[in-house]
Design a protein around this motif. Structure first.
Motif, PDB file in Angstrom:
ATOM      1  N   MET A  10       8.149  -1.726   0.901  1.00  0.00           N
ATOM      2  CA  MET A  10       8.771  -1.033  -0.218  1.00  0.00           C
ATOM      3  C   MET A  10       9.151   0.390   0.170  1.00  0.00           C
ATOM      4  N   ASP A  11       9.840   1.034  -0.748  1.00  0.00           N
ATOM      5  CA  ASP A  11      10.172   2.444  -0.572  1.00  0.00           C
ATOM      6  C   ASP A  11       8.885   3.264  -0.586  1.00  0.00           C
ATOM      7  N   GLU A  13       8.186   6.254  -1.416  1.00  0.00           N
ATOM      8  CA  GLU A  13       7.976   7.055  -2.624  1.00  0.00           C
ATOM      9  C   GLU A  13       7.441   6.186  -3.759  1.00  0.00           C
ATOM     10  N   GLN A  14       7.963   4.962  -3.875  1.00  0.00           N
ATOM     11  CA  GLN A  14       7.467   4.055  -4.903  1.00  0.00           C
ATOM     12  C   GLN A  14       6.037   3.635  -4.600  1.00  0.00           C
ATOM     13  N   TRP A  15       5.727   3.434  -3.308  1.00  0.00           N
ATOM     14  CA  TRP A  15       4.344   3.132  -2.919  1.00  0.00           C
ATOM     15  C   TRP A  15       3.411   4.242  -3.370  1.00  0.00           C
ATOM     16  N   LYS A 139       8.632   7.802   5.475  1.00  0.00           N
ATOM     17  CA  LYS A 139      10.037   8.154   5.235  1.00  0.00           C
ATOM     18  C   LYS A 139      10.639   8.780   6.483  1.00  0.00           C
ATOM     19  N   ARG A 142      11.324   6.150   9.255  1.00  0.00           N
ATOM     20  CA  ARG A 142      12.499   5.325   8.958  1.00  0.00           C
ATOM     21  C   ARG A 142      13.788   6.108   9.202  1.00  0.00           C
ATOM     22  N   ARG A 143      13.781   7.389   8.858  1.00  0.00           N
ATOM     23  CA  ARG A 143      14.966   8.216   9.125  1.00  0.00           C
ATOM     24  C   ARG A 143      15.236   8.332  10.617  1.00  0.00           C
ATOM     25  N   TYR A 276       9.532  -3.090   8.650  1.00  0.00           N
ATOM     26  CA  TYR A 276       9.041  -1.718   8.518  1.00  0.00           C
ATOM     27  C   TYR A 276       7.813  -1.461   9.393  1.00  0.00           C
TER      28      TYR A 276
END
Length: 294
Positions: A10-11, A13-15, A139, A142-143, A276
């Motif tokens: 998942m994203d 931030e949502q985690w 994050k 991933r970037r 991921y």
């Protein structure tokens, strides 16, 4: 199956939002249970079903959990035997840490909330600062890698070439270098079929990142011939070897199962957790390898 959300599916931030919500709910349930029970056995019976939905399946790629145990009149709770806390019910009517006295005069409900907060914050996902750091790290990783994966896919995946992917690989390597040191990457590729990126720290060679075309052989003897290296240079001077989809990290020679294979963005939905997870692993290992002093 654990009901804790996976950061690898998942994203981030949502985690972070989801686990902080769970942490807040567990603080409330722990506090209520401590308020309502005065024996270790009944406290365990009340809390075991509360904790069970968040017990981690050993096959799941997620981290810390809270577990509870009872020994006599002592209630233990924490993320491991070494890091659990021991609670006893005091004669003056509340639970507190065994062999400790609370500082100051507070109501039992306030003390129980303090206990609950400390327990929940002992796990990474329950501590706001550590959970935020993990989300930000994911994050960032991933970037760093997803533009490279996109470039590999646009080049045709295994149909691409070392020359096509040299620029994206160099950008990925540069993104993994420490910001606070005099370190940079120099392209010394011998020809269009092979990539040789040299890590320079304070002007001195500190190791090579060698790349062959996607899907091509990375056998030591082939690398020696392609890059003009002898066996010692290959063993001691090379940090990373890749065919752009599979990476092998320092020290790589003679290591079984040392490589991992990246999943391209178009295949992400087929196994989003592995997608991921491989990003996390690849960035982490690249950073570690580039820090090797040689």
């Amino acid at each position: 199956m654990s009901q804790l959300p996976f950061i690898f599916e998942m994203d981030p931030e949502q985690w972070f939002i989801d686990v902080q919500k769970i942490a807040g709910e567990l603080v409330e349930e722990l506090t209520d249970a401590l308020n309502d029970h005065d024996s270790a056995e009944t406290l365990y019976e009340a809390l075991d079903p509360v904790l069970q939905p968040y017990v981690i399946d050993p096959d799941d790629r997620t981290f810390e959990q809270l577990i509870a145990e009872v020994e006599g009149d002592t209630f233990y709770i924490g993320k491991s035997e070494e890091q659990r806390v021991a609670l006893t019910h005091r004669d003056d009517g509340y639970w507190w840490f065994k062999r400790q006295e609370p500082d100051g005069q507070q109501e039992p409900e306030e003390l129980h909330r303090r206990v609950a907060i400390e327990v929940v914050e002992s796990v990474e996902w329950g501590d706001e600062e550590r959970a935020r750091q993990r989300a930000e790290n994911q994050k960032a990783k991933r970037r760093m890698l997803e533009p490279y994966l996109q470039a590999v896919e646009e080049a045709g995946g295994r149909e691409g070439s070392a020359e096509q992917l040299r620029g994206p690989l160099m950008e990925f390597v540069e993104a993994c270098l420490p910001f606070d040191e005099d370190v940079h990457v120099e392209d010394r590729s011998p020809n269009s079929d092979f990539t040789d990126l040299v890590i320079l720290r304070e002007g001195k060679d500190k190791g090579h990142v060698l790349a062959v075309g996607p899907g091509e052989s990375r056998k030591p003897e082939r690398l020696q011939e392609a890059f003009g290296l002898d066996e010692i240079s290959l063993e001691e001077g090379v940090l990373v070897v890749t065919d752009h989809l599979r990476f092998v990290w320092y020290p790589f020679l003679g290591t079984q199962g040392a490589s991992n294979e990246l999943i391209l963005p178009s295949n992400r939905d087929d196994d989003v957790v592995d997608y991921y997870y491989e990003i996390d692993w690849t960035v982490t290992q690249m950073i570690r390898s580039l820090m090797h002093e040689g």
